[in-house]
Design a protein around this motif. Structure first.
Motif, PDB file in Angstrom:
ATOM      1  N   ILE A 148       2.263   1.731  -3.414  1.00 31.00           N
ATOM      2  CA  ILE A 148       1.242   2.237  -4.334  1.00 31.00           C
ATOM      3  C   ILE A 148       1.086   3.750  -4.173  1.00 31.00           C
ATOM      4  O   ILE A 148       1.045   4.496  -5.158  1.00 31.00           O
ATOM      5  CB  ILE A 148      -0.117   1.556  -4.062  1.00 31.00           C
ATOM      6  CG1 ILE A 148      -0.091   0.110  -4.539  1.00 31.00           C
ATOM      7  CG2 ILE A 148      -1.259   2.317  -4.735  1.00 31.00           C
ATOM      8  CD1 ILE A 148      -1.330  -0.661  -4.155  1.00 31.00           C
TER       9      ILE A 148
ATOM     10  N   PHE B 201       0.832  -1.192   0.000  1.00 32.19           N
ATOM     11  CA  PHE B 201       0.000   0.000   0.000  1.00 32.19           C
ATOM     12  C   PHE B 201       0.874   1.252   0.000  1.00 32.19           C
ATOM     13  O   PHE B 201       0.614   2.216  -0.737  1.00 32.19           O
ATOM     14  CB  PHE B 201      -0.896  -0.032   1.234  1.00 32.19           C
ATOM     15  CG  PHE B 201      -2.148   0.761   1.087  1.00 32.19           C
ATOM     16  CD1 PHE B 201      -2.796   0.853  -0.125  1.00 32.19           C
ATOM     17  CD2 PHE B 201      -2.680   1.425   2.179  1.00 32.19           C
ATOM     18  CE1 PHE B 201      -3.953   1.590  -0.251  1.00 32.19           C
ATOM     19  CE2 PHE B 201      -3.845   2.166   2.059  1.00 32.19           C
ATOM     20  CZ  PHE B 201      -4.472   2.253   0.837  1.00 32.19           C
TER      21      PHE B 201
ATOM     22  N   LEU C  29       1.538   6.576  -7.022  1.00 35.71           N
ATOM     23  CA  LEU C  29       0.412   7.462  -7.341  1.00 35.71           C
ATOM     24  C   LEU C  29       0.835   8.929  -7.241  1.00 35.71           C
ATOM     25  O   LEU C  29       0.558   9.754  -8.119  1.00 35.71           O
ATOM     26  CB  LEU C  29      -0.695   7.147  -6.334  1.00 35.71           C
ATOM     27  CG  LEU C  29      -2.074   7.781  -6.384  1.00 35.71           C
ATOM     28  CD1 LEU C  29      -3.031   6.861  -5.648  1.00 35.71           C
ATOM     29  CD2 LEU C  29      -2.115   9.123  -5.731  1.00 35.71           C
TER      30      LEU C  29
ATOM     31  N   PRO D  13      -1.529  -4.109  -6.424  1.00 39.10           N
ATOM     32  CA  PRO D  13      -2.779  -4.588  -5.820  1.00 39.10           C
ATOM     33  C   PRO D  13      -2.975  -6.090  -5.972  1.00 39.10           C
ATOM     34  O   PRO D  13      -3.614  -6.716  -5.140  1.00 39.10           O
ATOM     35  CB  PRO D  13      -3.864  -3.829  -6.595  1.00 39.10           C
ATOM     36  CG  PRO D  13      -3.194  -2.646  -7.139  1.00 39.10           C
ATOM     37  CD  PRO D  13      -1.775  -3.033  -7.394  1.00 39.10           C
TER      38      PRO D  13
ATOM     39  N   ILE E 150       1.295   0.940  -9.429  1.00 34.74           N
ATOM     40  CA  ILE E 150      -0.152   1.078  -9.302  1.00 34.74           C
ATOM     41  C   ILE E 150      -0.890  -0.121  -9.879  1.00 34.74           C
ATOM     42  O   ILE E 150      -1.845  -0.622  -9.286  1.00 34.74           O
ATOM     43  CB  ILE E 150      -0.612   2.381  -9.990  1.00 34.74           C
ATOM     44  CG1 ILE E 150      -0.206   3.555  -9.122  1.00 34.74           C
ATOM     45  CG2 ILE E 150      -2.115   2.367 -10.223  1.00 34.74           C
ATOM     46  CD1 ILE E 150      -0.612   4.871  -9.665  1.00 34.74           C
TER      47      ILE E 150
END
Lengths: 95, 553, 208
Positions: free
Chosen positions: B183, B180, B187, B225, B221
């Motif tokens: 990411i 996370f 981002l 996930p 990104i």
């Protein structure tokens, strides 16, 4: 980049899209009652994709936003599609 | 911004603004750091935390090598060995190499290089660091729990990872949180590059490090996930007994492997792409030449990000995939070598006829090219289906990915550290000692990992606690190499730490670089630029260099 | 030094709505791929256990699924209209629409609660003895059903919390006719939750 400043989507458009979405939901439930073999899943996913597209284009303003957003979304979905297709290069051809 | 700072002996500051280390503080002491949203301070926070985890990982690696110095039991039990190689992998991958370049140097230099005051979402950036630290602690907390840390290897393969009695869940959740954090960094960087480039800084005037971070950001990104959900599913499976991957409940362990590698192979490119970016920064500076084939390097970063996401199943050639998948993934694996090779050719072409200065950073960059070439070619060998069967899960693989990850990215990180250290801290380190450290690191590295290629080719499996006597010599050389490597690490970091306190003040542009970070004071002021620069030149324009030399003499 | 402080203050005033939207979309992609990973697992197992999936899906109530689909679609409508209302300057209308969206979100969750408890009542929950007697394909189906709809429900709850915040932000005027990007981004999140359900519904409820 003042593109979305000047475009407010009217209530009418939203309600029209919503009615379409409801109609498509009714369609997919109806079609599910018939046994179409392998086509069932294709039709179900096809209708779902149209619905998702409508939500993204109108509700999520993609249609009115800058082009870069549409490219982004395309890339993201393409990536997911590639992941699935390549994984199935294994499962579809096993044995 | 056309004025290039000439070596005048000052740090480039006009004294109107305090540097970021001394600018007005909202909080006192350590809180001034851990609650700061300044991208430079967050970069330093990452640097400190990352190097701390790195030290732990090195200790585990050292212990593993020590255990393997001779056949049979040397210093630890087999179970301890399994846990140690798992921790070594988890720490080095999730806590050192993945955040190593983007989170540390990307945070510090991306906004400066594109002429911005900060990243697009400063508070998110801070959150990202907090998640990194929390994730690190969650992953390591299992060290102190009954049952001990996971012994599954960093790959957490099913079904063992749902059966083992060790603490797999903390490691899984830790990796999820770290994902996370990664990411959010990606981002942030993508938005920063899209929105905050200085006037005149078009896409093709961006430094190549920024390009590599952009490509990395997309991989972060779009791939992270997948591992997030996969690890979460394993945790849920352990917790609630939900049937997803466990064959006893109808699951298919191969699906797990697919999902795991869908992320973890692109993760390799999250690690190597920024390092390639750093090398593209270092080489033109110390060769005093405009980089050769700028656009090719920029595009090849994007191509690597794309192709790198399509090759994951080459980790699974022995699990019994369909033949179609086998040849497809083998082909795609070969394709990814093309953009990587483009980069190497361009770097070498930049060196050709350049006025090469062998400063420490340049030495690390050259070592990168050397190691990466070996690592890359041995990677191609494994892409070949027939050979892969022979060397699969042997120490050949271990040698290969250490050549790419440590010899490549690790040396890239050290190179970046030596290149940007004066800019980050405003102090200069002892260059001679740095070069001595480099010699130790380079020789130690080759001695440590090259024998593993040979042992692996002869049949030494990876992750084994014990081995047959015929592999003894290779393991012995390798362990000795680890001692030399660690000596090099100690010399290098001691040198840098001494420089922090006692190093002489650095000038604004000690190496003669032409990207934006060299036009501002060392260390930079809080807002980076007194006035946002207007960019007119290409990023590696060395046409001024001859004039510069004249002024100097 | 004062100058630096001033500049630091201005930095936070700096606002980039398009940047915020880019950030939000990028975040949505991670959500998309997160669920995408599970859709991939679903696809593989459905391919492997076709007949078992069809059999197990008969346990689900299409009617409840249909109601929930309509509820979420309608909540997307009210969400989108709340932004239009705010941008046209009718704050109270906007608040009404946000309130309706929150109401529909709750309705969805209540519905989900009854659906799940009915399953639990029949002994069909992860790790139950009843479930373990089923063929493996069906165990996997229910595993995926609980995890995917569960994670979706978690997202509904998160969206709900965000919407409650938005309600009070709009009420206090923090989010207003000129500064509506927060509401717009919350809307994007809410629509994504809707899109995920648009796919979950046929994949779990409409297999024959």
């Amino acid at each position: 980049m003042k593109h979305n400043e000047n475009h407010i989507v009217g209530y009418g458009t939203y309600i029209f899209v919503w009615l379409t979405l409801v109609a498509l939901t009714a369609l997919t439930v109806t079609v599910a009652n018939f046994d179409l073999g392998g086509f069932s899943i294709v039709i179900a996913l096809g209708i779902a994709s149209i619905k998702a597209l409508l939500v993204m284009l109108i509700f999520m303003h993609l249609k009115f936003d800058d082009r870069v957003f549409r490219i982004f979304v395309f890339v993201a979905f393409l990536t997911l599609a590639i992941f699935i297709v390549l994984t199935f290069s294994d499962y579809s051809f096993i044995r | 911004m056309t004025a290039i700072n000439v070596h005048t002996g000052d740090n480039g500051s006009n004294g109107n603004h305090l540097d970021y280390l001394h600018s007005p503080k909202k909080y006192k002491g350590i809180f001034n750091w851990i609650f700061s949203t300044d991208h430079k301070k967050i970069g330093i926070l990452y640097l400190i935390s990352m190097l701390t985890f790195f030290a732990v990982g090195v200790v585990f690696g050292f212990l593993m090598r020590l255990e393997l110095i001779s056949p049979g039991k040397t210093i630890m039990e087999p179970q301890t060995y399994n846990q140690i190689f798992t921790l070594h992998g988890v720490i080095m991958i999730f806590l050192f190499i993945i955040p190593g370049l983007p989170a540390v140097f990307g945070n510090f230099f991306l906004p400066i290089m594109i002429g911005a005051k900060d990243v697009a979402f400063p508070r998110l950036n801070l959150l990202s660091w907090w998640l990194f630290v929390i994730g690190g602690f969650v992953a390591l907390i299992s060290l102190f729990l009954p049952g001990g840390p996971a012994d599954t290897g960093w790959t957490f393969y099913i079904p063992y990872s749902v059966r083992t009695s060790t603490n797999v869940i903390p490691a899984l959740i830790g990796a999820f949180i770290l994902g996370f954090s990664s990411i959010l960094t990606g981002l942030n960087f993508i938005t920063t590059i899209h929105r905050l480039r200085a006037p005149g800084m078009s896409w093709f005037k961006m430094p190549l490090f920024a390009w590599s971070l952009y490509a990395t950001g997309w991989v972060q990104i779009l791939a992270t996930p997948i591992v997030g959900i996969t690890l979460l599913l394993v945790a849920i499976e352990r917790w609630f007994g939900v049937g997803i991957f466990d064959p006893a409940l109808g699951g298919d362990p191969i699906v797990y492997q697919h999902l795991f590698w869908i992320y973890s192979h692109p993760a390799v490119y999250i690690m190597i792409l920024p390092a390639m970016g750093v090398i593209s920064e270092i080489i033109p500076v110390y060769a005093r030449r405009t980089i050769f084939g700028y656009k090719f390097i920029a595009y090849s970063s994007m191509a690597i990000a794309l192709f790198g996401s399509l090759v994951w199943a080459h980790h699974m050639f022995t699990v019994g995939m369909s033949n179609t998948a086998m040849w497809l993934f083998s082909l795609l694996t070969f394709l990814v070598a093309i953009p990587s090779a483009i980069k190497v050719f361009n770097w070498v072409a930049t060196l050709y006829k350049g006025s090469i200065v062998l400063e420490p950073a340049m030495l690390f960059a050259l070592a990168f090219i050397f190691n990466f070439t070996i690592g890359g070619f041995t990677g191609l060998m494994q892409g070949a289906l027939a050979l892969n069967i022979h060397i699969h899960d042997t120490s050949f693989i271990v040698a290969h990915f250490h050549y790419v990850m440590f010899g490549g990215t690790g040396f890239g990180i050290f190179g970046a550290l030596h290149h940007w250290f004066p800019k980050m801290f405003g102090r200069m380190y002892n260059k001679k000692v740095a070069k001595i450290a480099w010699v130790f690191l380079f020789i130690g590295f080759q001695l440590l990992y090259f024998p593993l290629f040979i042992a692996g080719y002869l049949g030494m499996p990876r992750r084994y606690y014990d081995y047959l006597p015929e592999f003894h010599i290779w393991h012995f050389i390798s362990t000795v190499g680890s001692w030399i490597l660690i000596t090099g690490l100690i010399i290098m970091f001691t040198n840098l730490i001494i420089a922090l306190r006692k190093g002489e003040k650095a000038v604004a542009n000690p190496w003669g670089g032409v990207t934006l970070e060299w036009t501002i004071p060392s260390p930079p002021i809080h807002e980076n630029f007194e006035k946002i620069p207007v960019v007119e030149k290409d990023p590696y324009d060395y046409t001024h260099y001859e004039e510069l030399e004249e002024v100097k003499n | 030094m004062n100058q630096t402080v001033d500049a630091a203050v201005h930095e936070h005033v700096h606002r980039d709505d398009v940047g915020a939207k880019i950030g939000m979309w990028l975040f949505l992609f991670t959500e998309l791929i997160l669920f995408g990973g599970m859709f991939l697992v679903y696809a593989v197992y459905r391919f492997t256990y076709r007949d078992f999936f069809a059999l197990a899906s008969k346990e689900l109530d299409v009617f409840i699924g249909l109601i929930n689909t309509l509820v979420l679609l309608t909540s997307s409508l009210t969400m989108a209209m709340s932004i239009t209302a705010l941008r046209r300057g009718s704050k109270n209308l906007s608040l009404t629409f946000i309130f309706l969206t929150i109401f529909f979100a709750l309705l969805f969750l209540v519905n989900k609660y009854f659906e799940w408890s009915a399953k639990f009542h029949h002994g069909l929950f992860p790790g139950s003895n009843e479930l373990l007697t089923l063929p493996r394909g069906e165990i996997v189906y229910f595993g995926l059903y609980y995890v995917m709809t569960g994670l979706h429900a978690l997202h509904v709850i998160i969206g709900l919390i965000i919407l409650v915040f938005m309600f009070f932000y709009v009420k206090s005027g923090k989010v207003n006719q000129d500064y509506y990007i927060m509401l717009e981004n919350s809307g994007l999140y809410w629509h994504l939750v809707d899109i995920i359900w648009i796919f979950l519904f046929p994949l779990f409820y409409l297999i024959h």
